[in-house]
Design an enzyme around this catalytic site. Sequence first.
Site, mmCIF file in Angstrom:
data_model
loop_
_atom_site.group_PDB
_atom_site.id
_atom_site.type_symbol
_atom_site.label_atom_id
_atom_site.label_comp_id
_atom_site.label_asym_id
_atom_site.label_seq_id
_atom_site.Cartn_x
_atom_site.Cartn_y
_atom_site.Cartn_z
ATOM 1 C CB CYS A 198 5.633 2.640 7.029
ATOM 2 S SG CYS A 198 5.044 3.612 6.863
ATOM 3 C CG LEU A 199 7.082 1.219 1.341
ATOM 4 C CD1 LEU A 199 6.564 1.428 -0.193
ATOM 5 C CD2 LEU A 199 7.861 -0.200 1.422
ATOM 6 C CD GLN A 210 3.322 5.779 2.731
ATOM 7 O OE1 GLN A 210 2.737 5.352 2.237
ATOM 8 N NE2 GLN A 210 4.499 5.101 3.171
ATOM 9 C CG HIS A 251 0.684 6.519 5.752
ATOM 10 N ND1 HIS A 251 1.482 7.680 6.283
ATOM 11 C CD2 HIS A 251 1.149 5.524 5.764
ATOM 12 C CE1 HIS A 251 2.365 6.041 6.538
ATOM 13 N NE2 HIS A 251 1.949 4.989 5.870
ATOM 14 C CG HIS A 285 -0.945 0.920 7.761
ATOM 15 N ND1 HIS A 285 0.389 1.054 8.242
ATOM 16 C CD2 HIS A 285 0.724 1.816 6.655
ATOM 17 C CE1 HIS A 285 1.885 1.452 7.666
ATOM 18 N NE2 HIS A 285 1.221 1.582 7.198
ATOM 19 C CD GLU A 286 -1.090 2.295 3.068
ATOM 20 O OE1 GLU A 286 -0.258 3.183 2.606
ATOM 21 O OE2 GLU A 286 0.008 1.596 2.588
ATOM 22 N N GLY A 317 0.720 -0.590 -0.438
ATOM 23 C CA GLY A 317 -0.190 -0.069 -0.073
ATOM 24 C C GLY A 317 0.737 1.078 -0.319
HETATM 25 CO CO CO Z 1 2.494 3.055 5.205
#
Ligand code: CO
Length: 159
Positions: free
Chosen positions: A90-91, A52, A136, A132-133, A47
């Site tokens: 998480c990226l 991000q 963000h 999670h997304e 995701g």
């Molecule tokens: Co993330």
Amino acid sequence: MPTLKILKYPHPILKKRSKEIADLKDQTIAQLIPLMVKTMLEAGGVGLAAPQIGYNIRLIIVNTKEGVRPFINPVIVKKSLWREWGEEGCLSVSGVFGVVKRHRKVEIQFFDQYGKRFALKTSGLMARIFQHEIDHLDGVLFIDKAKNVKNTSVYAEKI
Ligand code: CO
């Protein structure tokens, strides 16, 4: 097609609440979606949320069973009382993992890139990814909610 730079914690954009997308058929959004898909896949993520990659707008990309899809202005409209712990990473927070308590099932409403409205019922890992997304988009990172946080990045560099 280039990939986009993924912002890392503690970049201030990651902590801001993102704005709703008013014009669903905006050209910028249409151009951003394939770039986000490529960026997410090359980074090995499941995701990716627009903040991000530096845009405080309510757009996420999720790798679903039906393929990688954009979800515009996603809203959780129903959630199960049952919540469960599960590991996340998480990226934007490289090498860090922790367990987060999430709703087992969530129902999401969103728009696609053509301006069509949808509802989606999801559970387990997929429900976790959406929570999670969407977090963000509210400037919330999993490390704000996680327990048993492990930073593997120092260890990884020694290998
Ligand atoms: Co993330």
